[in-house]
Design an enzyme around this catalytic site. Structure first.
Site, short mmCIF file in Angstrom:
data_model
loop_
_atom_site.label_atom_id
_atom_site.label_comp_id
_atom_site.label_asym_id
_atom_site.label_seq_id
_atom_site.Cartn_x
_atom_site.Cartn_y
_atom_site.Cartn_z
N ASN A 1 7.17 -5.85 -1.89
CA ASN A 1 6.53 -5.47 -3.16
C ASN A 1 7.29 -4.32 -3.83
OD1 ASN A 1 3.96 -6.95 -3.93
ND2 ASN A 1 3.65 -6.65 -1.73
N HIS B 1 -3.63 -5.74 -2.62
CA HIS B 1 -4.31 -6.16 -1.39
C HIS B 1 -4.20 -7.67 -1.23
CE1 HIS B 1 -7.09 -5.79 1.93
NE2 HIS B 1 -7.75 -6.84 1.45
C1 GAR Z 1 1.51 -7.09 1.40
O1 GAR Z 1 1.00 -8.36 1.66
C2 GAR Z 1 0.42 -6.17 0.89
O2 GAR Z 1 -0.51 -6.81 0.05
C3 GAR Z 1 -0.23 -5.75 2.17
O3 GAR Z 1 0.84 -5.55 3.06
C4 GAR Z 1 1.93 -6.40 2.70
C5 GAR Z 1 3.15 -5.54 2.53
O4 GAR Z 1 4.29 -6.31 2.33
N1 GAR Z 1 -1.01 -4.57 1.99
C6 GAR Z 1 -2.09 -4.29 2.71
O5 GAR Z 1 -2.51 -5.02 3.59
C7 GAR Z 1 -2.75 -2.99 2.35
N2 GAR Z 1 -3.96 -2.83 3.07
P1 GAR Z 1 5.62 -5.66 1.75
O6 GAR Z 1 5.90 -4.41 2.59
O7 GAR Z 1 6.67 -6.71 1.94
O8 GAR Z 1 5.38 -5.32 0.31
#
Ligand code: GAR
Length: 192
Positions: free
Chosen positions: A20, A112
Site C-alpha cells: 500500500n 483495513h
Molecule cells: C493490508 O492488507 C492492510 O489492509 C492490512 O495489512 C496489509 C498490509 O499490506 N492492514 C491491517 O490489517 C491493519 N489492521 P502491505 O504492507 O503490503 O500494504
C-alpha cells in the site's frame, strides 16, 4: 487557500511488506496528487517497505516499539519536525492510543482488509472464509480511539468464490486496496 493549492505533508506508517505504501507513493507522484509523502515510519526494522522508501528516496525512520508511550512520544516529535498534516496507516499493525490521536490533532486514515463493520481486528480473511461469507472487501476509514471503528470514507466489496482460500482472498482484497486508498484520500481531502 491551503485546501485548494497546498499538498498535504503526509507520513505513511508501515509494519511490513509495504505494497500500500507503494501505491500511495505512485499516487503522490501523479500530477493531481493532493499529498506529498515526507516521511515513512515503521515499528519494524525488517519491514520490506523500508527498502522501497529508501529506493524512492523518501525519508524513512524506524522507531523501536518497546512500549506504546515511548513509541508515540518519539513519533509525535518526528511528525512535528517534518510538519506532517496527515497520517496514512498502511499495514501498520500497532494500535495508536486516544492520547496520541488527540495530541496529533490532525487526520489519521487507515486501510483495513474487510468490509467494515465486519471483521475488525486481525485475521479478517480467515474469518470471512470460515463464515462462508459471499463477499469481503476493503475499507478506508478515519482513525479514532476505537479499533477499526472511525468514520468510513470509502469501501469496496469483492466476491468470495467457493474456490477461494484465505491466501487467494487476501490477494484479491490487496489488489482493490491499492486503488481504494488513493481514491479515499482524494475524497477525504476534498471535504477537509
Ligand atoms: C493490508 O492488507 C492492510 O489492509 C492490512 O495489512 C496489509 C498490509 O499490506 N492492514 C491491517 O490489517 C491493519 N489492521 P502491505 O504492507 O503490503 O500494504
Amino acid at each position: 487557500m491551503e485546501k485548494l493549492f497546498g499538498k498535504k505533508n503526509t507520513a505513511i506508517l508501515i509494519s511490513g511488506r509495504g505494497s500500500n505504501l507503494r501505491s500511495l507513493v505512485k499516487y503522490s507522484k501523479t500530477k493531481k496528487s493532493l499529498i506529498r509523502i515526507v516521511l515513512v515510519v515503521s515499528n519494524n526494522f525488517n519491514a520490506k517497505g523500508l527498502d522501497y522508501a529508501d529506493r524512492s528516496k523518501i525519508n524513512n525512520v524506524v522507531i523501536k516499539y518497546s512500549n506504546r508511550k515511548s513509541f508515540e512520544d518519539r513519533l509525535l516529535k518526528l511528525l512535528k519536525k517534518n510538519n506532517v498534516d496527515l497520517i496514512c496507516l498502511a499495514g501498520f499493525m500497532k494500535i495508536l492510543s486516544g492520547s496520541f490521536i488527540r495530541k496529533f490533532n490532525k487526520p489519521i486514515l487507515n486501510i483495513h482488509p474487510s468490509f467494515l463493520p465486519k471483521y475488525k481486528g486481525l485475521n479478517t480473511h480467515k474469518r470471512a472464509i470460515q463464515n462462508q461469507d459471499k463477499y469481503s472487501g476493503a475499507t478506508v476509514h478515519i482513525v479514532n480511539d476505537k479499533l477499526d471503528s472511525g468514520k468510513i470514507i470509502l469501501q469496496k466489496k469483492v466476491k468470495i468464490l467457493k474456490s477461494d482460500s484465505e491466501k487467494s482472498l487476501q490477494k484479491k482484497v490487496l489488489k482493490i486496496e491499492h486503488k481504494l486508498y488513493p481514491k479515499a484520500i482524494i475524497r477525504f481531502l476534498a471535504s477537509h
